[in-house]
Design a protein around this motif. Structure first.
Motif, PDB file in Angstrom:
ATOM      1  N   ALA A  76      94.277 -60.229 -19.773  1.00 46.63           N
ATOM      2  CA  ALA A  76      94.845 -61.563 -19.964  1.00 46.63           C
ATOM      3  C   ALA A  76      94.627 -62.036 -21.402  1.00 46.63           C
ATOM      4  CB  ALA A  76      94.227 -62.545 -18.971  1.00 46.63           C
ATOM      5  N   ARG A  77      93.431 -61.806 -21.930  1.00 47.90           N
ATOM      6  CA  ARG A  77      93.171 -62.209 -23.317  1.00 47.90           C
ATOM      7  C   ARG A  77      94.035 -61.419 -24.295  1.00 47.90           C
ATOM      8  NH1 ARG A  77      87.784 -62.308 -21.687  1.00 47.90           N
ATOM      9  NH2 ARG A  77      87.280 -60.368 -22.760  1.00 47.90           N
ATOM     10  N   GLU A  78      94.246 -60.163 -23.961  1.00 50.20           N
ATOM     11  CA  GLU A  78      95.024 -59.296 -24.855  1.00 50.20           C
ATOM     12  C   GLU A  78      96.455 -59.801 -25.028  1.00 50.20           C
ATOM     13  OE1 GLU A  78      95.628 -56.194 -27.476  1.00 50.20           O
ATOM     14  OE2 GLU A  78      93.731 -56.775 -26.521  1.00 50.20           O
ATOM     15  N   VAL A  79      97.061 -60.287 -23.953  1.00 49.48           N
ATOM     16  CA  VAL A  79      98.457 -60.724 -24.041  1.00 49.48           C
ATOM     17  C   VAL A  79      98.580 -62.222 -24.317  1.00 49.48           C
ATOM     18  CG1 VAL A  79      99.188 -58.903 -22.472  1.00 49.48           C
ATOM     19  CG2 VAL A  79      98.735 -61.190 -21.553  1.00 49.48           C
ATOM     20  N   SER A  80      97.455 -62.939 -24.288  1.00 42.39           N
ATOM     21  CA  SER A  80      97.519 -64.386 -24.485  1.00 42.39           C
ATOM     22  C   SER A  80      97.809 -64.724 -25.938  1.00 42.39           C
ATOM     23  CB  SER A  80      96.209 -65.044 -24.050  1.00 42.39           C
ATOM     24  OG  SER A  80      95.166 -64.718 -24.947  1.00 42.39           O
ATOM     25  N   GLU A  81      98.129 -65.962 -26.156  1.00 40.97           N
ATOM     26  CA  GLU A  81      98.502 -66.407 -27.496  1.00 40.97           C
ATOM     27  C   GLU A  81      97.328 -66.350 -28.464  1.00 40.97           C
ATOM     28  OE1 GLU A  81     101.193 -70.018 -29.386  1.00 40.97           O
ATOM     29  OE2 GLU A  81     100.312 -70.252 -27.393  1.00 40.97           O
ATOM     30  N   PHE A  82      96.124 -66.697 -27.973  1.00 37.12           N
ATOM     31  CA  PHE A  82      94.978 -66.787 -28.872  1.00 37.12           C
ATOM     32  C   PHE A  82      93.781 -65.940 -28.449  1.00 37.12           C
ATOM     33  CE2 PHE A  82      97.254 -70.872 -29.310  1.00 37.12           C
ATOM     34  CZ  PHE A  82      97.671 -70.716 -30.621  1.00 37.12           C
ATOM     35  N   GLY A  83      93.693 -65.569 -27.182  1.00 38.40           N
ATOM     36  CA  GLY A  83      92.618 -64.688 -26.723  1.00 38.40           C
ATOM     37  C   GLY A  83      91.240 -65.294 -26.782  1.00 38.40           C
ATOM     38  N   THR A  84      91.118 -66.575 -26.404  1.00 41.67           N
ATOM     39  CA  THR A  84      89.833 -67.264 -26.554  1.00 41.67           C
ATOM     40  C   THR A  84      89.137 -67.597 -25.233  1.00 41.67           C
ATOM     41  OG1 THR A  84      90.943 -69.428 -26.607  1.00 41.67           O
ATOM     42  CG2 THR A  84      90.568 -68.325 -28.720  1.00 41.67           C
ATOM     43  N   ASN A  85      89.732 -67.262 -24.098  1.00 44.18           N
ATOM     44  CA  ASN A  85      89.154 -67.661 -22.809  1.00 44.18           C
ATOM     45  C   ASN A  85      88.102 -66.646 -22.348  1.00 44.18           C
ATOM     46  OD1 ASN A  85      88.560 -68.573 -20.264  1.00 44.18           O
ATOM     47  ND2 ASN A  85      90.676 -68.948 -19.685  1.00 44.18           N
ATOM     48  N   LEU A  86      86.851 -67.058 -22.374  1.00 44.51           N
ATOM     49  CA  LEU A  86      85.738 -66.181 -22.014  1.00 44.51           C
ATOM     50  C   LEU A  86      85.096 -66.533 -20.679  1.00 44.51           C
ATOM     51  CD1 LEU A  86      83.986 -66.349 -25.501  1.00 44.51           C
ATOM     52  CD2 LEU A  86      85.396 -64.446 -24.673  1.00 44.51           C
ATOM     53  N   SER A  87      85.301 -67.743 -20.221  1.00 46.79           N
ATOM     54  CA  SER A  87      84.509 -68.284 -19.116  1.00 46.79           C
ATOM     55  C   SER A  87      84.679 -67.522 -17.809  1.00 46.79           C
ATOM     56  CB  SER A  87      84.845 -69.759 -18.910  1.00 46.79           C
ATOM     57  OG  SER A  87      84.506 -70.505 -20.064  1.00 46.79           O
ATOM     58  N   ALA A  88      85.907 -67.188 -17.457  1.00 49.66           N
ATOM     59  CA  ALA A  88      86.133 -66.534 -16.161  1.00 49.66           C
ATOM     60  C   ALA A  88      85.449 -65.178 -16.092  1.00 49.66           C
ATOM     61  CB  ALA A  88      87.627 -66.391 -15.904  1.00 49.66           C
ATOM     62  N   PHE A 110      88.262 -69.985  -4.596  1.00 50.14           N
ATOM     63  CA  PHE A 110      88.714 -70.146  -5.973  1.00 50.14           C
ATOM     64  C   PHE A 110      87.528 -70.029  -6.922  1.00 50.14           C
ATOM     65  CE2 PHE A 110      92.077 -71.789  -3.435  1.00 50.14           C
ATOM     66  CZ  PHE A 110      93.218 -71.345  -4.096  1.00 50.14           C
ATOM     67  N   ASN A 111      87.781 -69.388  -8.038  1.00 56.24           N
ATOM     68  CA  ASN A 111      86.734 -68.984  -8.966  1.00 56.24           C
ATOM     69  C   ASN A 111      86.398 -70.107  -9.945  1.00 56.24           C
ATOM     70  OD1 ASN A 111      84.982 -67.427 -10.500  1.00 56.24           O
ATOM     71  ND2 ASN A 111      86.625 -66.477 -11.681  1.00 56.24           N
ATOM     72  N   SER A 112      85.150 -70.498  -9.990  1.00 52.82           N
ATOM     73  CA  SER A 112      84.657 -71.455 -10.981  1.00 52.82           C
ATOM     74  C   SER A 112      83.191 -71.139 -11.217  1.00 52.82           C
ATOM     75  CB  SER A 112      84.801 -72.892 -10.480  1.00 52.82           C
ATOM     76  OG  SER A 112      83.942 -73.130  -9.373  1.00 52.82           O
ATOM     77  N   ILE A 113      82.656 -71.595 -12.347  1.00 50.96           N
ATOM     78  CA  ILE A 113      81.247 -71.344 -12.615  1.00 50.96           C
ATOM     79  C   ILE A 113      80.378 -72.059 -11.578  1.00 50.96           C
ATOM     80  CG2 ILE A 113      81.084 -73.241 -14.279  1.00 50.96           C
ATOM     81  CD1 ILE A 113      79.113 -69.897 -14.166  1.00 50.96           C
ATOM     82  N   GLU A 114      80.822 -73.239 -11.136  1.00 48.56           N
ATOM     83  CA  GLU A 114      80.051 -73.967 -10.135  1.00 48.56           C
ATOM     84  C   GLU A 114      79.928 -73.160  -8.846  1.00 48.56           C
ATOM     85  OE1 GLU A 114      82.281 -77.151 -12.587  1.00 48.56           O
ATOM     86  OE2 GLU A 114      82.589 -75.088 -11.908  1.00 48.56           O
TER      87      GLU A 114
END
Length: 506
Positions: free
Chosen positions: A282-294, A484-488
Motif C-alpha cells: 500500500a505504501r509503495e503505490v500510495s502518493e507519499f508512502g507515509t502511513n506506518l501505523s497499521a 476492525f484494526n486499530s491500535i486501541e
C-alpha cells in the motif's frame, strides 16, 4: 483520540459533497457551459469546455471515493480555467495535507466575487465551519436545499451536517431523500451503508442493503467493493472480506486503500506477515508512502509492543529521506506518534510516553500552522492537553492530572461541537478509575462516545472495578466481536479475551 469516525481534523470540511448542473445567473463571466448530468443540479460556471470535461471526470472520481484521481482532474480543470470556482472548491476537498487544504481553501474563498449563488453558499459554509458556527452552517445548508429542491447534492450536504453532529437519524433521512431525488447518486448509498454499519443505532441489514445497491450501481468502483468488504469483516466473514478487498485492488492496482484493507483483514485473521506485506504494498503505490501505523499494529497483536515502537521509530526517521512535501511527512509522523503514545501509555512506560508527547507537540504545532484555522487550532490544543493529562496519569500524578484535564475543556470552549468534550470526560474517567472513584468514573465515561472502542473498553473496566460484573462482561463481549484494526483494539484484544475466558470458567 478524537472520534474515530471523523476525518483528520484539518480535513473537517472535506466531507462536504457538493457540485452543480443546472443553469443559474452568472457572476463575473460572459458565458456559461451548462451541465445536465443527473442529480447534480447546482450551477457550475466556466467558459471552458475542457475545464468542464475535466471537472466532470474529477467529480465522478470524487463521488466514488478516489480523491487522488479526482484531485488530478480538478487541477486539470483549473489549468484550463483558474477562476473555475467549483473546481477550486473540490480541489480543497481533495487536499492531501493540512497545508494543501489551507492553500486551496483560501483560493476557493478568494473567488467569492466570481462565484454563483450555490458557490457563495458553500464559501459561507466553509467560513462558518472554520469559526465553529454550527447555527450558521445549518442555516445555509437548509437554504441550499430550499433553493435547489431537486438537488441530491444539496440534500447530501445537509445530511453530512447532521452526521457530523451526531444526529444520525436525521442524516439517514436526508440521504434517503437524496436517493429519491436521484436513485443513481452513489455517495448517498455509501453514506447510508457506512452509517448503518458503524454508527448507533446500527442496522446491519440496512447496511448490506445499501452496499448491495452501491456495488450494483458502481461495480467498477474500488470503493464499492471496499465497503462491501467492510460489511463482511463486521460479520466475521473475513475470507469474503479479503475477496472483496482483492477485487477492489484488481480494479485499480494503485488504490492503496484496497491493499491496506487487505492488511487490516489479515491482521484480524492473525496472518501478520501477509498483513505487513499488504501494508508495504500500500505504501509503495500510495502518493507519499507515509502511513506506518497499521503495520505497527501487527507487532502489537503478536504481543511485541517493543518491536512496534522500534518499527515506528525507524520508520519515522526514514520519512525525512522521502522526496515529499514536509506537510505530508508531518502527517505520517503525527499518525506514528499517536500510535506510539497509545502503546507507551498502555505499557505504563512514562519515560517513553514523555518523549513521544514532546515530539507530538512539535509536529502538532506545524500541522496547526499549516491548517491556519481557528477550529483546527482549538482541537489540536485540546488534543495535546489530553496527552499531557495521560502522561501525568501514567506517572501516577493524579492530582495534577485532574487540573490538567480542565485545560482540555478550556481549549475547546469556543467551539460549538457536540463531541468536543469527549476527550475531557475520557480523561477524567481514567483519572477517577485509577484513584478508585468508580462512581465519578462512570459519570464521566457515560458522556463519551459509545461507538469508540477505547471508550467502551474503559467503561467496561470501570464497571468491572465497581463490581458491576454483568455490565462489564457485556461490554467486553462487544469489544471481543470487533473485526476492525486499530491500535486501541490491538492493545486490548488479548486482555479482553482473557477476562471473558476467566468469567466463563468461573
Amino acid at each position: 483520540m478524537f472520534k474515530i469516525k471523523r476525518l483528520p481534523i484539518y480535513f473537517t470540511l472535506v466531507a462536504m459533497l457538493f457540485a452543480a448542473s443546472c443553469k443559474d445567473s452568472e457572476k463575473g463571466k460572459e458565458t456559461e457551459v451548462e451541465t445536465d448530468y443527473a442529480g447534480n443540479e447546482l450551477p457550475v460556471n466556466t467558459d471552458s469546455e475542457e475545464a468542464m470535461e475535466a471537472f466532470k471526470e474529477g467529480l465522478e472520481y470524487f463521488d466514488k471515493g478516489s480523491s487522488r484521481k479526482a484531485r488530478a482532474k480538478f487541477d486539470e480543470a483549473l489549468k484550463h480555467d483558474p477562476d473555475f470556482v467549483s473546481a477550486q472548491m473540490y480541489r480543497s476537498y481533495t487536499a492531501n495535507s493540512a497545508k494543501d487544504w489551507a492553500t486551496n481553501r483560501d483560493k476557493f474563498m478568494a473567488l467569492r466575487d466570481k462565484a454563483n449563488d450555490a458557490e457563495v453558499m458553500m464559501i459561507d459554509i466553509t467560513e462558518a465551519g472554520m469559526k465553529s458556527d454550527l447555527d450558521r452552517e445549518l442555516e445555509i445548508s437548509k437554504k441550499m436545499v430550499e433553493k435547489y429542491p431537486k438537488s441530491a447534492r444539496a440534500m447530501d450536504n445537509l445530511a453530512i451536517f447532521y452526521d457530523n453532529n451526531d444526529e444520525e437519524e436525521k442524516a439517514r433521512e436526508h440521504w434517503k431523500k437524496a436517493l429519491e431525488l436521484n436513485p443513481e447518486y452513489v455517495p448517498a448509498m455509501a453514506s447510508l451503508g457506512t452509517s448503518y454499519l458503524f454508527d448507533s443505532p446500527e442496522d446491519k441489514g440496512q447496511a448490506k442493503k445499501y452496499f448491495d445497491m452501491l456495488v450494483k450501481k458502481a461495480p467498477n468502483s474500488p470503493r464499492s467493493h471496499i465497503l462491501m468488504g467492510d460489511y463482511y469483516r463486521d460479520q466475521d466473514q473475513l475470507e469474503k472480506a479479503l475477496a472483496s478487498y482483492e477485487k477492489a485492488a484488481s480494479l485499480d492496482p494503485e488504490d492503496e486503500g484496497a491493499l491496506a484493507k487487505s492488511g487490516h483483514a489479515n491482521s484480524i485473521l492473525g496472518n501478520y506477515e501477509e498483513a505487513r506485506q499488504n501494508f508495504k504494498d500500500a505504501r509503495e503505490v500510495s502518493e507519499f508512502g507515509t502511513n506506518l501505523s497499521a503495520e505497527a499494529n501487527t507487532y502489537v497483536y503478536e504481543g511485541k509492543s517493543g518491536e512496534a515502537l522500534k518499527f515506528l521509530d525507524e520508520g519515522t526517521k526514514s520519512l525525512d529521506t522521502l522526496d515529499v512535501p514536509e506537510s505530508n511527512r508531518n502527517i505520517g509522523k503525527f499518525q506514528a506518534a499517536i500510535t506510539a503514545a497509545h502503546i507507551a501509555m498502555h505499557d505504563g512506560d512514562a519515560k517513553r510516553l514523555e518523549q513521544i508527547v514532546n515530539n507530538l507537540k512539535s509536529i502538532s504545532k506545524k500541522l496547526t500552522s499549516d491548517a491556519n484555522s481557528p477550529t483546527v487550532t482549538a482541537n489540536q490544543n485540546a488534543f495535546m492537553n489530553y496527552w499531557d493529562t495521560m502522561l501525568l496519569v501514567t506517572q501516577k500524578n493524579y492530582k495534577e492530572a485532574m487540573n490538567k484535564a480542565e485545560t482540555i475543556k478550556k481549549a475547546v470552549d469556543s467551539l460549538n461541537n457536540p463531541d468536543k468534550l469527549n476527550p475531557y470526560h475520557r480523561a477524567l474517567a481514567i483519572i477517577h478509575y485509577n484513584m478508585g472513584n468508580t462512581e465519578k468514573a462512570v459519570e464521566h465515561i457515560d458522556q463519551t462516545d459509545e461507538d469508540y472502542i477505547h471508550d467502551k473498553y474503559w467503561k467496561a473496566k470501570i464497571h468491572e472495578k465497581a463490581g458491576n460484573t454483568e455490565e462489564a462482561m457485556a461490554l467486553y463481549e462487544e469489544i471481543a466481536e470487533e473485526r476492525f484494526n486499530s491500535i486501541e483494539f490491538a492493545l486490548i484484544r488479548d486482555e479482553v479475551n482473557q477476562k471473558l475466558d476467566k468469567n466463563k470458567a468461573s
